[in-house]
Scaffold this motif. Structure first.
Motif, short mmCIF file in Angstrom:
data_model
loop_
_atom_site.label_atom_id
_atom_site.label_comp_id
_atom_site.label_asym_id
_atom_site.label_seq_id
_atom_site.Cartn_x
_atom_site.Cartn_y
_atom_site.Cartn_z
N SER A 85 0.85 -1.19 0.00
CA SER A 85 0.00 0.00 0.00
C SER A 85 0.89 1.24 0.00
O SER A 85 2.06 1.17 0.31
CB SER A 85 -0.94 0.00 1.21
OG SER A 85 -0.19 0.07 2.41
N VAL A 99 2.08 -0.39 -6.59
CA VAL A 99 1.30 -0.61 -5.38
C VAL A 99 0.34 -1.76 -5.63
O VAL A 99 -0.56 -1.64 -6.47
CB VAL A 99 0.53 0.67 -4.98
CG1 VAL A 99 -0.18 0.45 -3.65
CG2 VAL A 99 1.46 1.87 -4.91
N ALA A 137 -3.58 2.81 -3.16
CA ALA A 137 -2.74 4.01 -3.19
C ALA A 137 -3.62 5.18 -2.79
O ALA A 137 -4.65 5.43 -3.43
CB ALA A 137 -2.16 4.23 -4.57
N TRP A 180 -1.11 1.27 -9.54
CA TRP A 180 -1.85 0.77 -8.38
C TRP A 180 -2.99 -0.13 -8.81
O TRP A 180 -3.41 -0.12 -9.97
CB TRP A 180 -2.39 1.94 -7.57
CG TRP A 180 -3.26 2.84 -8.39
CD1 TRP A 180 -4.57 2.63 -8.74
CD2 TRP A 180 -2.89 4.08 -8.99
NE1 TRP A 180 -5.02 3.66 -9.52
CE2 TRP A 180 -4.02 4.57 -9.69
CE3 TRP A 180 -1.72 4.83 -9.00
CZ2 TRP A 180 -4.00 5.77 -10.39
CZ3 TRP A 180 -1.73 6.02 -9.70
CH2 TRP A 180 -2.84 6.48 -10.38
N ARG A 194 -7.13 3.16 -6.10
CA ARG A 194 -6.64 4.51 -5.77
C ARG A 194 -7.75 5.33 -5.16
O ARG A 194 -8.90 5.24 -5.57
CB ARG A 194 -6.15 5.20 -7.03
CG ARG A 194 -5.60 6.60 -6.73
CD ARG A 194 -5.59 7.46 -7.93
NE ARG A 194 -6.96 7.82 -8.24
CZ ARG A 194 -7.30 8.70 -9.15
NH1 ARG A 194 -6.41 9.29 -9.88
NH2 ARG A 194 -8.58 8.97 -9.37
#
Length: 95
Positions: A7, A36, A40, A67, A70
């Protein structure tokens, strides 16, 4: 370099500094990338720096942050002008 995390959370007062020196992520003479795997959470500033005399051309893509999920967005950007009338811009990237 290349950084893989579970994360990522960036505070409003923080700056994420990423360097771009070429076209491939995570290699010498490439560009920095954070991957990630999960969430994120974005805020603060994304600062890009072109190094080693690298000059991007129109249409090249540099996914400096990837990611799975998000929330939020960067509130400020620095280093977007790449010279010769070319500007870098942000976009959403999903792993």
């Amino acid at each position: 370099g290349l950084l893989s995390v579970t994360s990522f959370e960036q505070a409003a007062a923080a700056t994420l500094h990423m360097e771009i020196a070429g076209l491939q992520a995570g290699v010498v003479d490439g560009y920095d990338q954070v991957q990630v795997a999960g969430q994120a959470t974005l805020s603060g500033t994304l600062e890009l720096a072109l190094i080693n005399d690298f000059q991007p051309t129109a249409g090249q893509v540099f996914d400096v942050l990837k990611w799975s999920q998000r929330s939020g967005s960067f509130t400020a950007y620095k280093g977007l002008y790449a010279g010769n009338g070319i500007f870098l811009k942000g976009h959403d990237q999903i792993v």
